[in-house]
Design a protein around this motif. Structure first.
Motif, short mmCIF file in Angstrom:
data_model
loop_
_atom_site.label_atom_id
_atom_site.label_comp_id
_atom_site.label_asym_id
_atom_site.label_seq_id
_atom_site.Cartn_x
_atom_site.Cartn_y
_atom_site.Cartn_z
N ASN A 33 0.85 -1.19 0.00
CA ASN A 33 0.00 0.00 0.00
C ASN A 33 0.89 1.24 0.00
N PRO A 34 1.38 1.65 -1.17
CA PRO A 34 2.39 2.72 -1.26
C PRO A 34 1.97 4.06 -0.67
N ASP A 35 0.66 4.30 -0.54
CA ASP A 35 0.20 5.57 0.01
C ASP A 35 0.06 5.55 1.53
N TRP A 36 0.16 4.39 2.11
CA TRP A 36 -0.10 4.22 3.54
C TRP A 36 0.80 5.10 4.41
N GLY A 37 2.09 5.11 4.11
CA GLY A 37 3.02 5.85 4.94
C GLY A 37 2.72 7.34 4.97
N TYR A 38 2.41 7.90 3.81
CA TYR A 38 2.11 9.33 3.76
C TYR A 38 0.81 9.63 4.49
N GLU A 39 -0.15 8.73 4.39
CA GLU A 39 -1.40 8.92 5.12
C GLU A 39 -1.15 8.93 6.62
N GLN A 40 -0.30 8.03 7.08
CA GLN A 40 0.06 8.02 8.49
C GLN A 40 0.79 9.30 8.88
N ARG A 44 -0.14 11.92 11.95
CA ARG A 44 0.78 12.29 13.03
C ARG A 44 2.18 11.86 12.66
N HIS A 45 3.13 12.68 13.02
CA HIS A 45 4.53 12.36 12.78
C HIS A 45 5.39 13.04 13.85
N ILE A 46 6.66 12.71 13.88
CA ILE A 46 7.55 13.40 14.81
C ILE A 46 7.55 14.88 14.47
N GLN A 47 7.45 15.68 15.49
CA GLN A 47 7.36 17.13 15.30
C GLN A 47 8.48 17.64 14.39
N GLY A 48 8.08 18.33 13.33
CA GLY A 48 9.05 18.93 12.41
C GLY A 48 9.54 18.03 11.30
N GLY A 133 5.94 9.03 24.50
CA GLY A 133 5.26 10.31 24.68
C GLY A 133 6.02 11.52 24.21
N TYR A 134 6.94 11.35 23.29
CA TYR A 134 7.69 12.50 22.76
C TYR A 134 6.81 13.28 21.78
N PRO A 135 7.18 14.53 21.48
CA PRO A 135 6.31 15.43 20.69
C PRO A 135 5.98 14.92 19.28
N THR A 136 4.70 14.96 18.95
CA THR A 136 4.23 14.63 17.61
C THR A 136 3.39 15.79 17.08
N SER A 137 3.12 15.76 15.78
CA SER A 137 2.38 16.85 15.16
C SER A 137 1.76 16.35 13.86
N ASN A 138 0.76 17.09 13.36
CA ASN A 138 0.23 16.83 12.02
C ASN A 138 0.53 18.00 11.09
N VAL A 139 1.40 18.89 11.52
CA VAL A 139 1.77 20.06 10.73
C VAL A 139 2.90 19.70 9.76
#
Length: 274
Positions: A33-40, A44-48, A133-139
């Motif tokens: 599912n090549p799009d899965w990673g970008y959707e995740q 949410r991802h590591i901040q920045g 619990g380290y900082p995550t973001s969707n920005v």
């Protein structure tokens, strides 16, 4: 200049999030599912962190030969790196995924192949970061302006003809990084032919980490490569030049330098057999 180790902890990275010379890259991906990673990543991802896709960013388009994940076009890849603010030889870069370094190690190897040694993978990956619990973001971070002129180490890679001629040399050790059942030809879920390159020995990439994705101690890494201690040349491959990079990372941690990658891997080798 500060020298970045090849593996960094979540604790270390959490303390560096505001560092102006740090770039974090999310490499999460799923082959089916090549799009899965970008959707995740968008969720949410590591901040920045920025995102790079195995198929479209860390590889070039598939052709008849060359394997399922040919190395990316260097000029296009360099533009993407510069657009994340990476400057060759200067920027500290940390990559992560959530699959025991399968894709982060590909990025780690690519940067080093292009002459940038200030790159590391995140021990434990996304799962450990999230659990701690380290900082995550969707920005999505804004594009930056780095300077990246590739200086590829061409002698780090070997093509099919090179493997064919060198695998029979007694001083060369050829390593198949896939799971044992694929190496033995008992199953083949992806490529049209099962088996391995004649003369190759098997050292599955998953042995480098534990089930949680943490790198095993250096003594364990060294133990994986005892049979290579007398080899003058080591060539590593997998299905398509991706998870083999986990073994190359392991060798680097074990103090074995100069091992080469056959990027096309089994998918390229067997394309000449069908």
């Amino acid at each position: 200049m500060f020298k970045l180790d090849s593996v960094v902890s979540g604790q270390w990275l959490a303390g560096q999030l505001t560092h102006s010379n740090l770039v974090i890259v999310d490499c999460r991906f799923r082959l089916g599912n090549p799009d899965w990673g970008y959707e995740q990543y968008l969720t949410r991802h590591i901040q920045g962190a920025y995102y790079l896709n195995l198929d479209s960013d860390l590889s070039s388009p598939v052709t008849q030969h060359g394997g399922r994940h040919p190395l990316p076009d260097l000029s296009l890849f360099a533009e993407k790196l510069a657009g994340m603010g990476i400057t060759l030889g200067e920027t500290l870069v940390v990559a992560y995924d959530d699959l025991r370094l399968a894709f982060a190690a590909r990025f780690w190897w690519l940067l080093r192949y292009l002459g940038h040694e200030q790159v590391a993978v995140l021990d434990g990956g996304w799962t450990a970061w999230e659990n701690q619990g380290y900082p995550t973001s969707n920005v999505i971070p804004e594009a930056k302006l780095g300077q990246f002129v590739p200086q590829p180490c061409h002698d780090w890679i070997v093509d099919m003809e090179g493997v064919k001629h060198r695998k029979i040399q007694p001083q060369t050790r050829l390593i198949d990084s896939r799971d044992g059942d694929r190496y033995r030809g008992e199953i083949e879920p992806i490529d049209p032919i099962a088996g391995h390159i004649p003369g190759a020995i098997n050292s599955p990439w998953k042995q480098v980490t534990d089930e949680q994705g943490y790198i095993l101690p250096v003594t364990a890494q060294q133990g994986l490569w005892e049979t290579c201690s007398t080899a003058e040349e080591i060539i590593v491959y997998c299905g398509s030049g991706v998870t083999a990079c986990v073994n190359l990372l392991s060798m680097e941690l074990a103090g074995i330098h100069g091992a080469k990658l056959y990027p096309g891997g089994w998918s390229d080798w067997c394309s000449y057999l069908v």
